[in-house]
Scaffold this motif. Sequence first.
Motif, PDB file in Angstrom:
ATOM      1  N   TYR A 197       0.848  -1.212   0.000  1.00  0.00           N
ATOM      2  CA  TYR A 197       0.000   0.000   0.000  1.00  0.00           C
ATOM      3  C   TYR A 197       0.876   1.251   0.000  1.00  0.00           C
ATOM      4  O   TYR A 197       0.554   2.251  -0.623  1.00  0.00           O
ATOM      5  N   GLU A 245       1.205   4.162  -2.807  1.00  0.00           N
ATOM      6  CA  GLU A 245       0.996   5.591  -2.506  1.00  0.00           C
ATOM      7  C   GLU A 245       2.079   6.442  -3.180  1.00  0.00           C
ATOM      8  O   GLU A 245       1.788   7.488  -3.775  1.00  0.00           O
ATOM      9  N   ASP A 285      -5.263   6.505   3.500  1.00  0.00           N
ATOM     10  CA  ASP A 285      -6.306   6.059   2.587  1.00  0.00           C
ATOM     11  C   ASP A 285      -6.016   6.584   1.173  1.00  0.00           C
ATOM     12  O   ASP A 285      -5.708   7.772   1.003  1.00  0.00           O
ATOM     13  N   ARG A 302      -7.796   7.546  -1.052  1.00  0.00           N
ATOM     14  CA  ARG A 302      -8.638   8.680  -1.500  1.00  0.00           C
ATOM     15  C   ARG A 302      -8.130  10.009  -0.969  1.00  0.00           C
ATOM     16  O   ARG A 302      -8.573  11.072  -1.395  1.00  0.00           O
ATOM     17  N   ASP A 303      -7.206   9.986  -0.004  1.00  0.00           N
ATOM     18  CA  ASP A 303      -6.671  11.233   0.557  1.00  0.00           C
ATOM     19  C   ASP A 303      -5.336  11.569  -0.112  1.00  0.00           C
ATOM     20  O   ASP A 303      -4.606  10.677  -0.509  1.00  0.00           O
ATOM     21  N   ARG A 363      -8.001   9.993   6.473  1.00  0.00           N
ATOM     22  CA  ARG A 363      -8.075   8.639   7.035  1.00  0.00           C
ATOM     23  C   ARG A 363      -6.700   7.991   7.084  1.00  0.00           C
ATOM     24  O   ARG A 363      -6.055   7.828   6.047  1.00  0.00           O
ATOM     25  N   ARG A 364      -6.268   7.646   8.307  1.00  0.00           N
ATOM     26  CA  ARG A 364      -4.968   6.986   8.486  1.00  0.00           C
ATOM     27  C   ARG A 364      -5.200   5.680   9.236  1.00  0.00           C
ATOM     28  O   ARG A 364      -5.998   5.624  10.165  1.00  0.00           O
ATOM     29  N   TYR A 365      -4.515   4.634   8.807  1.00  0.00           N
ATOM     30  CA  TYR A 365      -4.632   3.349   9.488  1.00  0.00           C
ATOM     31  C   TYR A 365      -3.256   2.996  10.036  1.00  0.00           C
ATOM     32  O   TYR A 365      -2.280   3.001   9.304  1.00  0.00           O
ATOM     33  N   ALA A 378      -7.777  -1.733  10.882  1.00  0.00           N
ATOM     34  CA  ALA A 378      -7.444  -1.358   9.494  1.00  0.00           C
ATOM     35  C   ALA A 378      -7.943  -2.432   8.531  1.00  0.00           C
ATOM     36  O   ALA A 378      -8.527  -2.130   7.487  1.00  0.00           O
ATOM     37  N   LEU A 401     -10.822  -1.489   5.813  1.00  0.00           N
ATOM     38  CA  LEU A 401     -10.515  -1.554   4.376  1.00  0.00           C
ATOM     39  C   LEU A 401     -11.307  -2.682   3.695  1.00  0.00           C
ATOM     40  O   LEU A 401     -11.741  -2.527   2.561  1.00  0.00           O
ATOM     41  N   GLU A 429     -14.852  -1.743   2.732  1.00  0.00           N
ATOM     42  CA  GLU A 429     -15.018  -0.890   1.556  1.00  0.00           C
ATOM     43  C   GLU A 429     -14.797  -1.618   0.243  1.00  0.00           C
ATOM     44  O   GLU A 429     -14.968  -1.037  -0.823  1.00  0.00           O
TER      45      GLU A 429
END
Length: 307
Positions: A43, A47, A139, A141-142, A258-260, A271, A275, A278
């Motif tokens: 992940y 990013e 996340d 989306r952020d 949103r942070r995991y 987390a 996740l 969704e």
Amino acid sequence: MPMRHSVTKVVIPAAGLGTRFLPATKALPKEMLPVVDKPAIQYVVEEAVRVGLPDVLFVTGRNKNALENHFDRATELEAILMRKGDEERLQRVSESSVLANVHYVRQGDPLGLGHAVLRAKAHVGDNSFAVLLGDDLIDPRDTLLERMLQVHDQRDTCVVALMEVDAAQAHLYGIATVEPTDEDDVVRVRGLVEKPEPGSAPSNLAIVGRYVLKPEIFRVLEGTAPGRGGEIQLTDALLTMAEDDAAGGVHGVVFRGRRYDTGDKLDYIKANVMLACEREDLGPGLREWLREHVLEMERQPEVGLAT
Ligand code: G1P
């Protein structure tokens, strides 16, 4: 299209022993623990690639072969899947090997996060670079990292990601004291303390694991004495940078998304649940089961312990 910026390299420290997750991490690097069905570290690499930074340097330690294998081809497995015509799985197996241009350097002695970052000096050279910590998942989306790169480019400064945390959690983080700027989500960092004693944190603004650093940090790290836990702390070097106006100081981007946290056992489980909820393939079934399970636990509190 990812925006263009002066930073081109990403450093991911991955030499930690993962003692919080023993025995799962006895033979498996903690970065390889799955979040739903992908290793947590994938992940983080995704990013970096999403913001246009596919040059990734891992700072690893012993017993990290599984991590290196994950970002390499798995030719035997790929050949079997190809023979079977299983295109979907073939794609899932090969995607991590073509995702980024991955490089490795060994940390050698585990002398702290600052020491790990210093090991990137030869690869990074005289350029600004990003540091992404594998325990923090942002996340998709952020757009935290993108915003940090923008602030770095506009202000010619080191940038850290900051998030408000509960006062009771502050001793687990690097904590910043800050002043406002003319932008709502950007602050000037005036003080930093690595993992303050419980109850003594000067604020509730914690560094979460994203940094954009100017190359001057290497010189500062070379002169940084061991701090909290006897380790060379990146936070301590950043305090020196924050006090140096000529070097551009340090700014913080205040993240409200949103942070995991996958470095803590309870948060790691949360987390996975969040996740998975969704995901199109898993979400509907999991959400339905969760609702029933919560109702069941309310009716019979001991049920949660047995199932
Ligand atoms: C590191 C940093 C700390 C930061 C944290 C964020 O600590 O030293 O300043 O707040 O990451 O996750 P670690 O959690 O690796 O001990």
